[in-house]
Design an enzyme around this catalytic site. Structure first.
Site: not given
Ligand code: TYM
Length: 332
Positions: A112, A195, A198
């Site tokens: 990022k 992957k 967004k």
């Molecule tokens: P975020 O908002 O980017 O994504 C939310 C969830 O979607 C999953 N994900 C995917 N799974 C499969 N294939 C993909 N292409 C794909 N893109 C996204 C992510 O693995 C995620 O589970 N840092 C985290 C948010 C967060 C969080 C937490 C998660 C903040 N605090 C505590 C767990 C526990 C994030 O940016 O997810």
């Protein structure tokens, strides 16, 4: 009952298919068997610039999508991260237990920050994974249902939890990642080596759950495959076809081997058409449910307030314990 905690960023309006298949779908299942806490992580969202009005609306829309996907506030605790100030209060302690080099090795941070450039990289972006550590530990979560891309952050959480426990005495549950086999990583339709995301995907490679059905069907029908003709799961040789099979299987419940058999002798076009049907068949009623929740923002806010209240009961208890262990003088 074991406890789970997970979070999703409200950032970009519509969730995409990777968010749903990799994470949210598991959340829905786990609320039946676990004590489940799910957060819309707005504090994480501002690690990159956000328009205030846009963020507020995106936060409601994220909650509406989670409800539309099947979360039930009677069965889980659904809340907005910034409504539970204990997350940031614990995050400070976790920041002081995390090595600078350790945080610098987080690949999502490296990716990022490389993308936005050093001058636009905030300290918040750097310490983002540490806030995530606090999100998880403050609920004493046993498991964290996420997609494959979050594995390193869960590893960090385990390391920091163990460090706290060995320094100050047993306090935190050391959580395990809960990552499903099949759909833990959904790939970009136009570039099945990366992957679906967004930020990195081209608009054509990204299936937004709230897109009109026609747009979604078109994107899937123009997915990049390969020069072969055989519908077969082979991540190395046929990443595009494998991705489509994964998506189909995850939504239809039909196993990949069965799908391979079904499409024997058929061309890629037939697979794409059917995947488009399966996806649109799911997103169409989903969109309607989301619209229904968005039509009553007052009710949505009320429901989130109740979720935050429930979350704070657990979070404040853990915070007091952690602050006491660290040696802070209790306020009287
Ligand atoms: P975020 O908002 O980017 O994504 C939310 C969830 O979607 C999953 N994900 C995917 N799974 C499969 N294939 C993909 N292409 C794909 N893109 C996204 C992510 O693995 C995620 O589970 N840092 C985290 C948010 C967060 C969080 C937490 C998660 C903040 N605090 C505590 C767990 C526990 C994030 O940016 O997810």
């Amino acid at each position: 009952r074991l406890r789970v905690l997970s979070g999703i960023q409200p950032t970009a309006g519509s969730f995409h298919l990777g968010n749903y298949l990799g994470a949210v779908r598991q959340w829905v299942a786990l609320q039946e068997t676990h004590d489940a806490f799910y957060a819309v992580v707005d504090l994480h969202a501002i690690t990159v610039p956000q328009d205030p009005a846009g963020l507020r609306e995106a936060t409601r829309l994220a909650a509406a999508q989670l409800l539309g996907a099947g979360l039930d506030p009677e069965r889980c605790t659904l809340f907005v991260q910034s409504h539970v100030p204990e997350h940031t209060q614990l995050a400070w302690v976790m920041n002081c237990l995390t090595g600078f080099g350790e945080a610098g090795r987080m690949t999502q941070f490296k990716d990022k920050s490389a993308k936005v450039g050093a001058e636009h990289t905030s300290v918040g972006l750097f310490t983002y994974p540490v806030l995530q550590v606090a999100d998880i530990l403050i609920y004493q979560a046993d498991e964290v249902p996420v997609g494959e891309d979050q594995r390193q952050h869960i590893e960090l959480t385990r390391d920091v939890a163990e460090r706290f426990n060995s320094r100050y005495g047993q306090t935190f549950t050391v959580p395990a990642p809960h990552i499903t086999k099949g759909a833990a990583k959904i790939y970009d339709l136009q570039d099945p080596q990366i992957k679906m995301s967004k930020s990195a995907s081209s608009p054509k490679g990204l299936v937004n759950l709230l897109d009109p059905p026609k747009t979604t069907a078109k994107k899937i029908r123009s997915a990049v495959t390969d020069t072969g003709t055989e519908v077969r799961f082979d991540r190395e040789a046929k990443p595009g076809v494998s991705n489509l099979l994964t998506i189909h299987s995850a939504l239809s419940g039909i196993g990949v081997p069965e799908l391979e058999e079904k499409f024997t002798g058929q061309l890629y076009g037939a697979l794409k058409t059917e995947v488009a049907d399966v996806v649109v068949g799911w997103t169409t009623p989903f969109r309607e449910r989301v619209e229904h929740y968005m039509a009553d923002p007052a009710e949505l806010d009320r429901l989130l307030a109740r979720g935050a209240e429930k979350a704070r009961v657990v979070a404040s208890e853990t915070l007091s314990e952690a602050y006491e262990k660290v040696g802070f003088l209790p306020p009287r």
